[in-house]
Structure formats: C-alpha cells, structure tokens
Design a protein around this motif. Sequence first.
Motif, short mmCIF file in Angstrom:
data_model
loop_
_atom_site.label_atom_id
_atom_site.label_comp_id
_atom_site.label_asym_id
_atom_site.label_seq_id
_atom_site.Cartn_x
_atom_site.Cartn_y
_atom_site.Cartn_z
N VAL A 147 -56.93 59.08 -12.85
CA VAL A 147 -56.73 60.27 -12.54
C VAL A 147 -55.47 60.42 -11.69
CG1 VAL A 147 -57.44 62.75 -11.49
CG2 VAL A 147 -58.93 61.64 -13.53
N GLU A 148 -55.70 59.84 -10.62
CA GLU A 148 -54.78 59.79 -9.52
C GLU A 148 -53.49 59.17 -9.88
OE1 GLU A 148 -53.16 60.62 -5.85
OE2 GLU A 148 -55.10 61.07 -6.48
N LEU A 149 -53.39 58.11 -10.77
CA LEU A 149 -52.03 57.55 -11.24
C LEU A 149 -51.60 58.64 -12.23
CD1 LEU A 149 -52.92 53.84 -11.63
CD2 LEU A 149 -51.54 54.89 -9.77
N VAL A 150 -52.19 59.12 -12.90
CA VAL A 150 -51.78 60.15 -14.09
C VAL A 150 -51.18 61.28 -13.16
CG1 VAL A 150 -52.27 61.66 -15.95
CG2 VAL A 150 -52.95 59.31 -16.08
N CYS A 151 -51.95 61.75 -12.40
CA CYS A 151 -51.41 62.89 -11.73
C CYS A 151 -49.94 62.84 -10.90
CB CYS A 151 -52.45 63.40 -10.56
SG CYS A 151 -53.58 64.22 -11.47
N MET A 184 -66.71 55.18 -12.25
CA MET A 184 -66.11 56.51 -11.22
C MET A 184 -64.93 56.05 -10.72
SD MET A 184 -70.00 57.63 -9.88
CE MET A 184 -69.39 59.00 -8.77
N VAL A 185 -64.87 54.52 -9.84
CA VAL A 185 -63.67 54.26 -9.37
C VAL A 185 -62.31 54.26 -10.22
CG1 VAL A 185 -62.71 52.42 -8.07
CG2 VAL A 185 -64.90 53.28 -7.38
N VAL A 186 -62.65 53.47 -11.52
CA VAL A 186 -61.60 53.40 -12.47
C VAL A 186 -61.07 54.91 -12.92
CG1 VAL A 186 -60.99 52.48 -14.67
CG2 VAL A 186 -62.24 51.15 -12.97
N THR A 187 -62.32 55.62 -13.02
CA THR A 187 -61.61 57.16 -13.47
C THR A 187 -60.91 57.81 -12.41
OG1 THR A 187 -63.63 57.23 -14.95
CG2 THR A 187 -62.49 59.32 -14.36
N LEU A 211 -79.59 47.24 -10.37
CA LEU A 211 -78.19 46.84 -9.76
C LEU A 211 -77.10 47.09 -10.66
CD1 LEU A 211 -76.84 45.80 -7.07
CD2 LEU A 211 -77.26 43.55 -8.00
N VAL A 212 -77.39 46.42 -12.08
CA VAL A 212 -76.24 46.75 -13.04
C VAL A 212 -75.94 47.87 -13.22
CG1 VAL A 212 -75.75 46.02 -15.36
CG2 VAL A 212 -76.72 44.23 -13.86
N ILE A 213 -76.82 48.81 -13.30
CA ILE A 213 -76.59 50.23 -13.78
C ILE A 213 -75.87 50.99 -12.61
CG2 ILE A 213 -77.72 52.77 -13.90
CD1 ILE A 213 -79.99 51.15 -15.34
N ALA A 214 -76.35 50.33 -11.27
CA ALA A 214 -75.57 51.32 -10.16
C ALA A 214 -74.23 50.64 -9.95
CB ALA A 214 -76.18 50.99 -8.78
N VAL A 215 -73.80 49.37 -10.33
CA VAL A 215 -72.70 48.69 -10.09
C VAL A 215 -71.74 49.04 -11.16
CG1 VAL A 215 -71.15 46.47 -10.08
CG2 VAL A 215 -73.31 46.97 -8.46
N SER A 216 -72.16 49.09 -12.48
CA SER A 216 -71.61 49.76 -13.38
C SER A 216 -71.20 51.34 -13.44
CB SER A 216 -72.08 49.55 -14.82
OG SER A 216 -73.29 50.21 -14.91
N THR A 217 -72.06 52.04 -12.80
CA THR A 217 -71.54 53.53 -12.71
C THR A 217 -70.47 53.55 -11.47
OG1 THR A 217 -73.87 54.05 -13.45
CG2 THR A 217 -72.78 55.65 -12.27
N LEU A 218 -70.73 52.79 -10.51
CA LEU A 218 -69.79 53.14 -9.48
C LEU A 218 -68.15 52.54 -9.86
CD1 LEU A 218 -69.17 53.55 -6.58
CD2 LEU A 218 -69.47 51.31 -6.13
N LEU A 219 -68.29 51.46 -10.72
CA LEU A 219 -67.01 50.98 -11.32
C LEU A 219 -66.35 51.97 -12.23
CD1 LEU A 219 -67.64 47.16 -11.97
CD2 LEU A 219 -66.16 48.13 -10.05
#
Length: 128
Positions: A116-120, A109-112, A99-107
């Motif tokens: 990227v959207e804000l920089v664009c 990806m979302v933050v990235t 669960l920790v691995i999945a949530v941290s991976t998702l976070l």
Amino acid sequence: MNPALLKKTLRLLAELAVLLALFLIGGQLAAWLGWPIPGGVMGLALLLLLFASGVLKPATLQLGAGWLMAEMLLFFIPALMSLLDYGSLLRSEGWRILLVIAVSTLLVMVVTAITVELVCRWSVRHEP
C-alpha cells in the motif's frame, strides 16, 4: 418488554427469515435444475439479483446479516468438532501451529502495508 427492543427483535427475525427463505429457495432451485451448486450459493446469487435489480436494498437485511456474521463461529462447529479427533496432535504441536498462524498473519500484514505504501508513493509521483 421494551417496545424498541421488541421492534428490533422482530426486525431481526424478519430479516433472518428472508435470508433463510433465500437459502431454501436456492437449494430447491439447485435440486430442480440438477446443478451441482450448493443451495447457499444459489441463495446468494438470488440475493445478488434482488440487490442488482433494486427489489431489495442491502440496508434492509443489514441487521440480520450482521448478526449472522457476529455468530459465524456457530456455523463452523463441525470444523471445530473435528479438532477433537486431533487432540493429541494439538497438545504436542499446538504451540507450533499457533506460531505459524501468528507469523504468517504478521507477514501478510507487513507485506500488505509495504505494498500500500509503495502504491501510494508511486501514484503521488505519477499524478498528472
């Protein structure tokens, strides 16, 4: 044996031999110099020098490097074997670890994606 397959296999073996030679040379260099740098790191530095000087093209070792990357799990077997020492921990707490691995991976990806959207958007607003 199919001639194309034989040619590809021989090329793979030759590329792996070059990579292994660089690893071994790097290890010898580190030992001779007395530096506390692993042979693999020294081999990578030699490979970088060969690429930068133009003596070797990256595409020359693409097949061998690709195969090593695809089989990378084999190089982590010692880490996987250490999991056997913690089998009871994984049985009792494994779902929490996943669960920790999945949530941290998702976070990540979302933050990235947001970054990227804000920089664009910022770069479009500030174009000359």
